[in-house]
Scaffold this motif. Structure first.
Motif, PDB file in Angstrom:
ATOM      1  N   GLU A  51       0.205  -8.807 -30.011  1.00  0.00           N
ATOM      2  CA  GLU A  51       0.013 -10.110 -30.648  1.00  0.00           C
ATOM      3  C   GLU A  51      -0.202 -11.166 -29.577  1.00  0.00           C
ATOM      4  OE1 GLU A  51       2.430 -11.562 -33.711  1.00  0.00           O
ATOM      5  OE2 GLU A  51       2.823  -9.589 -34.576  1.00  0.00           O
ATOM      6  N   VAL A  53       0.366 -14.684 -28.261  1.00  0.00           N
ATOM      7  CA  VAL A  53       1.373 -15.728 -28.494  1.00  0.00           C
ATOM      8  C   VAL A  53       1.099 -17.001 -27.682  1.00  0.00           C
ATOM      9  CG1 VAL A  53       3.217 -14.167 -29.196  1.00  0.00           C
ATOM     10  CG2 VAL A  53       2.906 -14.690 -26.780  1.00  0.00           C
ATOM     11  N   CYS A  76       6.992 -13.690 -33.198  1.00  0.00           N
ATOM     12  CA  CYS A  76       6.422 -12.394 -32.836  1.00  0.00           C
ATOM     13  C   CYS A  76       7.530 -11.360 -32.647  1.00  0.00           C
ATOM     14  CB  CYS A  76       5.579 -12.522 -31.568  1.00  0.00           C
ATOM     15  SG  CYS A  76       4.911 -10.953 -30.989  1.00  0.00           S
TER      16      CYS A  76
END
Length: 85
Positions: A51, A53, A76
């Motif tokens: 992911e 971030v 996350c």
């Protein structure tokens, strides 16, 4: 500044053969979660999540994380925790 202290490893904390292992790589731009397993001396990836971030893009004038960047990182990690349940 927040410092997270990990509890000391227990002597019996070694993974059992075939049990899943997980690692989180927290970089300045993205976090990665890898889940794997060691069987017969070989590592096999079970799952991999990545992911973005953008922590590095969320620094204030003093080089500290902004509230928004910290919130993105924590959100996350919460999603990763759900995957590990």
């Amino acid at each position: 500044r927040t410092i997270v202290r990990m509890p000391p490893a227990r002597p019996d904390a070694s993974p059992r053969p075939g049990s899943p292992l997980a690692a989180i790589d927290m970089g300045s731009n993205s976090f990665r979660l890898e889940i794997g397993q060691v069987s017969h001396g070989r590592y096999r990836r079970i799952d991999y999540l990545k992911e973005t971030v953008r922590l590095g893009g969320g620094l204030d004038a003093n080089g500290m994380l902004t509230e928004e960047a910290a919130a993105r990182g924590l959100a996350c990690l919460a999603r990763f925790a759900q995957r590990l349940k």
